[in-house]
Motif scaffolding. Structure first.
Motif, PDB file in Angstrom:
ATOM      1  N   ILE A  36       0.822  -1.211   0.000  1.00  0.00           N
ATOM      2  CA  ILE A  36       0.000   0.000   0.000  1.00  0.00           C
ATOM      3  C   ILE A  36       0.858   1.264   0.000  1.00  0.00           C
ATOM      4  O   ILE A  36       0.641   2.183  -0.787  1.00  0.00           O
ATOM      5  N   PHE A  37       1.853   1.291   0.890  1.00  0.00           N
ATOM      6  CA  PHE A  37       2.579   2.552   1.111  1.00  0.00           C
ATOM      7  C   PHE A  37       3.859   2.673   0.286  1.00  0.00           C
ATOM      8  O   PHE A  37       4.204   3.762  -0.160  1.00  0.00           O
ATOM      9  N   ARG A  38       4.586   1.620   0.078  1.00  0.00           N
ATOM     10  CA  ARG A  38       5.819   1.679  -0.708  1.00  0.00           C
ATOM     11  C   ARG A  38       5.876   0.474  -1.634  1.00  0.00           C
ATOM     12  O   ARG A  38       6.755  -0.370  -1.538  1.00  0.00           O
ATOM     13  N   THR A  39       4.926   0.437  -2.538  1.00  0.00           N
ATOM     14  CA  THR A  39       4.776  -0.745  -3.375  1.00  0.00           C
ATOM     15  C   THR A  39       5.947  -0.907  -4.352  1.00  0.00           C
ATOM     16  O   THR A  39       6.492   0.087  -4.843  1.00  0.00           O
ATOM     17  N   PRO A  40       6.360  -2.122  -4.628  1.00  0.00           N
ATOM     18  CA  PRO A  40       7.395  -2.350  -5.647  1.00  0.00           C
ATOM     19  C   PRO A  40       6.903  -1.884  -7.026  1.00  0.00           C
ATOM     20  O   PRO A  40       5.702  -1.869  -7.309  1.00  0.00           O
ATOM     21  N   SER A  54      10.701  -0.319  -1.062  1.00  0.00           N
ATOM     22  CA  SER A  54      11.240  -0.012   0.268  1.00  0.00           C
ATOM     23  C   SER A  54      12.129  -1.164   0.700  1.00  0.00           C
ATOM     24  O   SER A  54      11.657  -2.288   0.911  1.00  0.00           O
ATOM     25  N   ILE A  55      13.408  -0.872   0.820  1.00  0.00           N
ATOM     26  CA  ILE A  55      14.348  -1.888   1.293  1.00  0.00           C
ATOM     27  C   ILE A  55      14.033  -2.251   2.739  1.00  0.00           C
ATOM     28  O   ILE A  55      14.203  -3.405   3.172  1.00  0.00           O
ATOM     29  N   ALA A  86      11.020  -2.372   4.169  1.00  0.00           N
ATOM     30  CA  ALA A  86       9.900  -3.323   4.177  1.00  0.00           C
ATOM     31  C   ALA A  86      10.360  -4.695   3.725  1.00  0.00           C
ATOM     32  O   ALA A  86       9.943  -5.726   4.299  1.00  0.00           O
ATOM     33  N   PHE A  87      11.216  -4.715   2.701  1.00  0.00           N
ATOM     34  CA  PHE A  87      11.758  -5.995   2.218  1.00  0.00           C
ATOM     35  C   PHE A  87      12.555  -6.669   3.337  1.00  0.00           C
ATOM     36  O   PHE A  87      12.442  -7.885   3.567  1.00  0.00           O
ATOM     37  N   GLY A  88      13.346  -5.868   4.045  1.00  0.00           N
ATOM     38  CA  GLY A  88      14.133  -6.429   5.141  1.00  0.00           C
ATOM     39  C   GLY A  88      13.266  -6.919   6.288  1.00  0.00           C
ATOM     40  O   GLY A  88      13.566  -7.955   6.911  1.00  0.00           O
ATOM     41  N   ILE A  89      12.204  -6.188   6.601  1.00  0.00           N
ATOM     42  CA  ILE A  89      11.283  -6.622   7.678  1.00  0.00           C
ATOM     43  C   ILE A  89      10.633  -7.952   7.321  1.00  0.00           C
ATOM     44  O   ILE A  89      10.490  -8.848   8.160  1.00  0.00           O
ATOM     45  N   MET A  90      10.223  -8.088   6.064  1.00  0.00           N
ATOM     46  CA  MET A  90       9.600  -9.341   5.637  1.00  0.00           C
ATOM     47  C   MET A  90      10.560 -10.515   5.798  1.00  0.00           C
ATOM     48  O   MET A  90      10.213 -11.562   6.373  1.00  0.00           O
ATOM     49  N   LEU A  91      11.793 -10.343   5.307  1.00  0.00           N
ATOM     50  CA  LEU A  91      12.779 -11.426   5.414  1.00  0.00           C
ATOM     51  C   LEU A  91      13.186 -11.636   6.872  1.00  0.00           C
ATOM     52  O   LEU A  91      13.401 -12.784   7.311  1.00  0.00           O
ATOM     53  N   GLY A  92      13.305 -10.527   7.613  1.00  0.00           N
ATOM     54  CA  GLY A  92      13.677 -10.646   9.027  1.00  0.00           C
ATOM     55  C   GLY A  92      12.642 -11.388   9.844  1.00  0.00           C
ATOM     56  O   GLY A  92      12.985 -12.176  10.750  1.00  0.00           O
ATOM     57  N   TYR A  93      11.392 -11.163   9.516  1.00  0.00           N
ATOM     58  CA  TYR A  93      10.323 -11.866  10.245  1.00  0.00           C
ATOM     59  C   TYR A  93      10.386 -13.368   9.963  1.00  0.00           C
ATOM     60  O   TYR A  93      10.253 -14.182  10.881  1.00  0.00           O
ATOM     61  N   ILE A  94      10.606 -13.738   8.706  1.00  0.00           N
ATOM     62  CA  ILE A  94      10.751 -15.162   8.371  1.00  0.00           C
ATOM     63  C   ILE A  94      11.955 -15.735   9.097  1.00  0.00           C
ATOM     64  O   ILE A  94      11.906 -16.856   9.638  1.00  0.00           O
ATOM     65  N   ALA A  95      13.056 -14.967   9.130  1.00  0.00           N
ATOM     66  CA  ALA A  95      14.261 -15.448   9.799  1.00  0.00           C
ATOM     67  C   ALA A  95      14.008 -15.643  11.300  1.00  0.00           C
ATOM     68  O   ALA A  95      14.515 -16.601  11.912  1.00  0.00           O
ATOM     69  N   ALA A  96      13.229 -14.737  11.905  1.00  0.00           N
ATOM     70  CA  ALA A  96      12.931 -14.867  13.336  1.00  0.00           C
ATOM     71  C   ALA A  96      12.138 -16.143  13.623  1.00  0.00           C
ATOM     72  O   ALA A  96      12.439 -16.880  14.580  1.00  0.00           O
TER      73      ALA A  96
END
Length: 927
Positions: free
Chosen positions: A721-725, A745-746, A748-758
C-alpha cells in the motif's frame, strides 16, 4: 541669377604632337549628331600617361594600351544606335552619340562628365550653377558607361547633380545599388553581390574551403573583395591570403607587388584555388609571371576578364591550370558580327577610336596573332600620331570577331535599347526633334518603368537599378592545342543555382571537384573539428566524438549528445544506438535451468503428497503430524516454487508486487507449520516438568499458524500500500537498460525477510532441543538441518544481492529461494519417504513402540523423578494418548493434569515402582 562657368581645359602647351588635344572637339573619341544625344564613357585605353618634369601642370595627357574589347563596346553602341535610327522604334527621331575615352582614369572621366553637364548648344561648353535644374537642358540626355566601377562611382555623383540617367554595361560594384548615393545610376548587369554569391556557390559545390584572393586596389576591387568575404564567411569558406595590386600599371610598386603575389601563391601549397577580381591588363601581368614560376592552380575569374581572349591566348596559358569564371549573359551576336565585317567601309572622320585602330593595324602588320595583339596593346597615342600615314593599311577581318566578348557586347546593346525605349515613352505626346521636349530627370523616371524583350524574355530594372539577368559559367578548355572559352552552365542569379544544357557540360563542371583546396582534411561523421593555433576556422584537426556523443555530418563543429538515457554511442560514432533492454528472459539458458529446478521441486512436492496419501495409516505419516499438516506444508512449498516464475520474463507491475508477497507469505506459512511440529515433538519427549508445562501452554496449532502467517500478511499489505514495488530501468551499464523490479522499500523488504528469519530461528531452537530423539522418529534433527540450510543460504544472499546488478539479479534471489525451499522440503519429507519406501520393516507400530520404549527407559532412569515431574509426565502422557487414541479433549486444550484410563487422577502421590514402565507404554501408544 548668379552662375559660374566651368570650361573644359584643352590647352596648347607647345607645338609638340604628343599633347592630347588642341580643342574640345579633339577630346571626343567618337560622335554623331542626332535629335537626342547619348553620351558614352569607355576605357578604350588601359592607362593615361603621366607628365614628366616639374611642376606638374593641369594638362590632359595622351593614353596608352589600346583595349580591343572596350573598343568593340564602343562599336556596339554605334551599331545599336544606327540600328534604332534605321527602325521605327522612335518614329523619325534620330539618336546621336558622343563617346569619350576615360583611359581607366577617374580624372579624365570627370572631364568628360563635365562636358555632358554643359548646357545644350552652348558654344563655350559652360556648366551653369543653379539651385534647380528641373528645366535645365544639358548636352546629353543619358550616359552609357563607364567600364569600371571606380569611374562610374565618381561620374554618377557628378551626373546626379542634374539626374542625368547613367546606364553602365560593365560596372558591377555592389555599392552602386545604393539609390541614395547613386540615384541616377542603372546597369544592365547584376551587381557583384550575385557574382560573389555565384563564386561562393561554385566553391562550395566543388568542396573547396581554403582559397586565395587577388584584387585590384581600387573601388571595384575593394568592394568586390568585401562582398566576397561576407559570402565566403557565411558559407564557411576561408580566405588564406588577400593580395591587392595597384590600380595603375604606371605605379612604381606594381611589378614588385605582382612578384610578391606570385610568391604567396607558390608558398601556400594547400591553396589550389585563386579568386581574381582584376582588370584585364592586371591579369595579363600576373599570369605571365605565374607561368614563369610554373604555377598550376584553379583560377576563378570575375566578369571583368572571364571571357578575355587576349588572356586566353597567352603562350603556355594552359600550364597555369584551369580557369573557370562568370560572364554576363550573352545574346544573338550575328547582327553585330555582320557590322564588324563591314567596318572597313565606315568613315573615320568622327571616330578617333576607329582611326587609331586602323593605324594600329598598319603599325603591327605581318605579326602572328598573339604578337599582333601585344603590339596593339603596347602602342601609345604619341607614337601613332607621329607615324600617322607612314604605313599602308592592312585590314584583318578575323581579329575583331575573335576578340568579341559576347557578354559585354550584349549588355552594351541592352543599355542602348533601354534608353531608346525610355525615350520612346517620353516622345509619345511630344515633338522630340526639339531637344528641350523633355529633361534628363523625366527620362530617368521613364527608365525605371522600361520593359525590354530580350531573347523572348522580359527584362527590366529592379528597385536598385539592376538587371538581374543570368550569368554564363565559362570554362577555359584546351581544344586542338589551344585554349577556348566555352560555356558549361548558366547561373540563375535570382534562384541561386546552376543550370546545365547537357550531361557532358555538367561532367566538365563536376570534374573541378577532383582538385582539392582545403586547409585540413574533412572530418568524417563521428569526428568533430578542433581549432588549431591558426586564426582560420577552416584549419583544424579532427578528433573523435567521445562516448555517448555523435556527429552525423562532415566537418561538424561539435558533437551531439545522445538525446536520452535510452540511447548510447561508442567513441567515433556517427549515430546513436538504442540501448539493448535486458531482463531475465524465458529463453535465457540460466532462466530455463532455474525453471527446471522449480519444476522438479513441484514434481517432488506432488510425489511426496502422493506417497503420504497412499501411506496415510502408517506410523511415519502419523508421526509427521497427520495428513492435514503435511498438505499445508507441501502446499506452501508448492507456492514457493511457483513464485519463482514471477522473477522471470519482462518485469511488470503485477509481477513486482506479487513475487515477494507470494514468497513471503508462503514461506511464513511453511515455517509456522514446522514450528508447530517442533513444539509437538519436543512436548512428546520432554521429561522436564517445567518445560513440559510451558510447551503445553504454547502448543495451540491453529491459532499459532494463523497468527504467525497473519503478521506476515499485514507486513506485506502495508508494504504494497505505502511503498509498493514497481518496474524501474537501471542505466548503470553504459550500453544497456536493465528492466528490474524496484522493491519500493528496502526496509519493508528487510522486515519481511527478518520476520521469516525470526520464525525460522525459533523453529531452529525448538528443533535443536529435540535433536536426540529416537532414530526412527528423529524429525527434529532434520528440521534443524533444514533451518541451517535456510540460514546459510540467506546469510550468503545478503552480500551477494547487495553487490550484484544486471539482468541476473532476480536469478540470485531465485537460487536462494530454491536452496532454502529444497533444504526444508528435503529435510522434512525425504527421510520419511525413504522409510516408507525402503525401510518398511521400521514403519510398523511394534518397531516404533520398541524404539520409543528403549528411549523412554533410558530417559526415565537418568532423571530424578519427583511427584511434580511424575504429574507432569503423566499429563504429557495423557496429551499424547489423547492425540493418538482420541481420548478426552481436556489435555488437547492445554489441561495440565493427566488422567490415566481406568485409574484415578494422579495428584500429590508418589508413583509405584512400575509407574515409569507404564508411562513408557502410554507414550509409545501416543506415538
Amino acid at each position: 541669377m548668379a552662375f559660374v562657368i566651368f570650361l573644359i581645359p584643352c590647352f596648347v602647351i607647345s607645338t609638340d604632337l604628343a599633347f592630347s588635344c588642341q580643342n574640345a572637339d579633339d577630346f571626343v573619341g567618337a560622335s554623331s549628331p542626332g535629335d537626342i544625344v547619348i553620351g558614352g564613357l569607355f576605357a578604350v585605353h588601359s592607362e593615361m600617361r603621366h607628365p614628366e618634369g616639374d611642376p606638374i601642370k593641369p594638362v590632359i595627357q595622351n593614353c596608352a594600351g589600346f583595349e580591343i574589347q572596350v573598343f568593340l563596346q564602343t562599336l556596339a553602341i554605334i551599331h545599336a544606335i544606327e540600328t534604332i535610327n534605321n527602325s521605327t522604334l522612335l518614329s523619325g527621331v534620330t539618336l546621336g552619340y558622343e563617346i569619350y575615352d576615360t583611359c581607366a582614369e577617374v580624372t579624365k572621366a570627370m572631364a568628360s562628365a563635365l562636358r555632358f553637364l554643359s548646357k545644350f548648344n552652348s558654344s563655350e561648353d559652360a556648366v551653369e550653377f543653379k539651385c534647380n535644374y528641373s528645366d535645365y537642358i544639358p548636352r546629353v540626355k543619358a550616359v552609357i558607361g563607364a567600364s569600371y566601377s571606380e569611374v562610374s562611382m565618381a561620374v554618377s555623383r557628378l551626373l546626379a547633380l542634374q539626374l542625368i540617367p547613367q546606364v553602365s554595361p560593365a560596372s558591377s560594384a555592389e555599392i552602386l545599388s545604393d539609390k541614395i548615393r547613386f540615384p541616377s545610376f542603372f546597369r544592365t548587369i547584376p551587381s557583384d553581390f550575385h557574382q560573389t554569391r555565384a563564386m561562393t556557390h561554385l566553391i562550395c559545390e566543388s568542396g573547396w574551403n581554403w582559397i586565395g584572393v587577388i584584387a585590384t586596389d581600387d573601388d571595384n576591387g575593394r568592394f568586390a573583395l568585401e562582398s566576397f568575404g561576407v559570402q565566403a564567411m557565411a558559407n564557411n569558406v576561408c580566405i588564406a591570403f588577400k593580395e591587392m595590386l595597384p590600380a595603375y600599371l604606371s605605379d612604381s610598386t606594381f611589378h614588385t607587388k605582382v612578384d610578391h603575389a606570385v610568391e604567396k601563391i607558390v608558398k601556400e601549397t594547400k591553396v589550389n584555388v585563386i579568386v581574381v577580381f582584376m582588370r584585364q591588363f592586371h591579369v595579363l601581368k600576373l599570369f605571365k609571371k605565374a607561368i614563369e614560376r610554373n604555377v598550376n592552380k584553379i583560377w576563378i575569374a570575375s566578369d571583368n576578364w572571364s571571357a578575355a581572349v587576349k588572356i586566353s591566348t597567352i603562350p603556355n596559358i594552359r600550364q597555369l591550370g584551369t580557369v573557370v569564371g562568370f560572364g554576363f549573359k550573352s545574346g544573338d551576336m550575328s547582327s553585330f558580327q555582320e557590322f564588324l565585317r563591314n567596318l572597313h567601309e565606315k568613315p573615320t572622320e568622327n571616330n578617333n577610336f576607329l582611326r587609331e585602330y586602323i593605324m594600329l593595324l598598319s603599325v603591327c602588320a605581318n605579326l602572328e596573332y598573339h604578337d599582333f595583339q601585344k603590339c596593339i596593346t603596347s602602342q601609345s597615342q604619341d607614337n601613332l600620331w607621329e607615324n600617322d600615314g607612314t604605313k599602308p593599311q592592312i585590314w584583318r577581318d578575323d581579329f575583331l570577331n575573335a576578340n568579341v566578348e559576347p557578354g559585354f557586347i550584349h549588355s552594351t546593346i541592352l543599355a542602348v535599347y533601354a534608353i531608346a525605349h525610355a525615350i520612346k515613352g517620353q516622345c509619345k505626346d511630344r515633338d522630340c526633334k526639339d531637344p528641350s521636349a523633355f529633361t534628363p530627370w523625366e527620362l530617368l523616371e521613364e527608365l525605371k518603368k522600361v520593359v525590354i524583350i530580350d531573347d523572348d524574355k522580359e527584362v527590366k530594372f529592379d528597385s536598385n537599378g539592376d538587371m538581374n539577368i543570368s550569368y554564363d559559367v565559362l570554362l577555359w578548355k584546351e581544344i586542338d592545342g589551344h585554349v577556348e572559352i566555352t560555356t558549361v552552365a548558366e547561373y540563375d542569379a535570382e534562384k541561386g543555382g546552376f543550370i546545365f544544357e547537357d550531361e557532358e557540360k555538367k561532367k566538365d563542371f563536376l570534374a573541378l571537384k577532383k582538385v582539392q583546396s582545403i586547409c585540413s582534411q574533412h572530418c568524417k561523421p563521428g569526428q568533430v573539428k578542433r581549432v588549431t593555433e591558426s586564426p582560420h576556422t577552416c584549419c583544424y584537426e579532427c578528433i573523435s566524438c567521445p562516448e555517448n556523443h555523435y556527429s552525423n555530418k562532415t566537418d561538424m563543429d561539435y558533437c551531439y549528445r545522445c538525446n536520452n538515457k535510452t540511447y548510447w554511442a561508442p567513441i567515433n560514432s556517427s549515430t546513436c544506438y538504442r540501448k539493448t533492454v535486458y531482463f531475465l528472459a524465458w529463453t535465457d539458458w540460466f532462466a530455463i535451468f532455474l525453471l527446471l529446478l522449480s519444476a522438479f521441486g513441484v514434481v517432488l512436492v506432488l510425489s511426496v503428497c502422493v506417497i503420504f496419501t497412499k501411506n496415510l495409516d502408517t506410523p511415519v505419516v502419523k508421526a509427521s503430524g497427520g495428513l492435514t499438516v503435511c498438505y499445508i506444508i507441501l502446499f506452501s512449498h508448492f507456492l514457493i516454487f511457483l513464485s519463482t516464475i514471477f522473477f522471470i520474463g519482462v518485469p511488470t507491475e503485477f509481477k513486482c508486487k506479487t513475487r515477494q508477497a507470494v514468497f513471503g507469505i508462503s514461506f511464513t506459512l511453511c515455517i509456522s507449520c514446522i514450528l508447530i511440529k517442533s513444539l509437538k515433538i519436543l512436548l512428546a519427549f520432554s521429561f522436564d516438568p517445567k518445560i513440559q508445562n510451558f510447551l503445553k501452554c504454547m502448543y495451540k496449532p491453529i491459532p499459532t499458524v494463523v497468527t504467525c502467517t497473519g503478521i506476515q500478511v499485514i507486513i506485506c499489505t502495508f508494504w504494497l500500500i505505502f511503498r509498493t514495488p514497481f518496474v524501474s530501468q537501471n542505466f548503470s551499464i553504459p550500453r544497456a537498460i536493465i528492466l528490474e523490479c524496484n522493491e519500493g522499500s528496502i526496509v519493508a523488504f528487510g522486515i519481511m525477510l527478518g520476520y521469516i528469519a525470526a520464525l525460522a530461528f525459533i523453529c531452529f531452537i525448538f528443533a535443536f532441543k529435540g535433536r536426540k530423539l529416537p532414530e526412527n522418529y528423529n524429525e527434529a534433527k532434520f528440521i534443524t538441518f533444514g533451518m541451517l540450510i535456510y540460514f546459510i543460504a540467506w546469510i550468503v544472499f545478503i552480500p551477494v544481492y547487495a553487490t550484484t546488478f544486471g539482468k541476473y539479479l532476480p536469478a540470485v534471489e531465485i537460487i536462494v529461494v530454491l536452496i532454502s525451499n529444497y533444504g526444508i522440503l528435503c529435510c522434512t519429507f525425504l527421510p520419511k519417504c525413504y522409510i516408507i519406501i525402503y525401510k518398511q520393516e521400521t514403519n510398523t507400530k511394534s518397531a516404533f513402540l520398541k524404539m520409543v520404549y528403549t528411549y523412554s527407559s533410558k530417559s526415565a532412569g537418568s532423571v530424578a523423578v519427583s511427584q511434580v515431574s511424575l504429574d507432569s509426565k503423566s499429563s504429557s502422557f495423557r496429551a499424547t494418548v489423547t492425540d493418538s487414541y482420541k481420548t478426552e479433549n481436556d489435555s488437547v486444550n492445554g489441561n495440565c493434569h493427566l488422567q490415566v484410563p481406568g485409574k484415578p487422577l494422579i495428584k500429590g502421590k508418589v508413583l509405584p515402582k512400575n509407574a515409569a514402565r507404564t508411562m513408557v507404554r502410554k507414550r509409545v501408544s501416543s506415538i
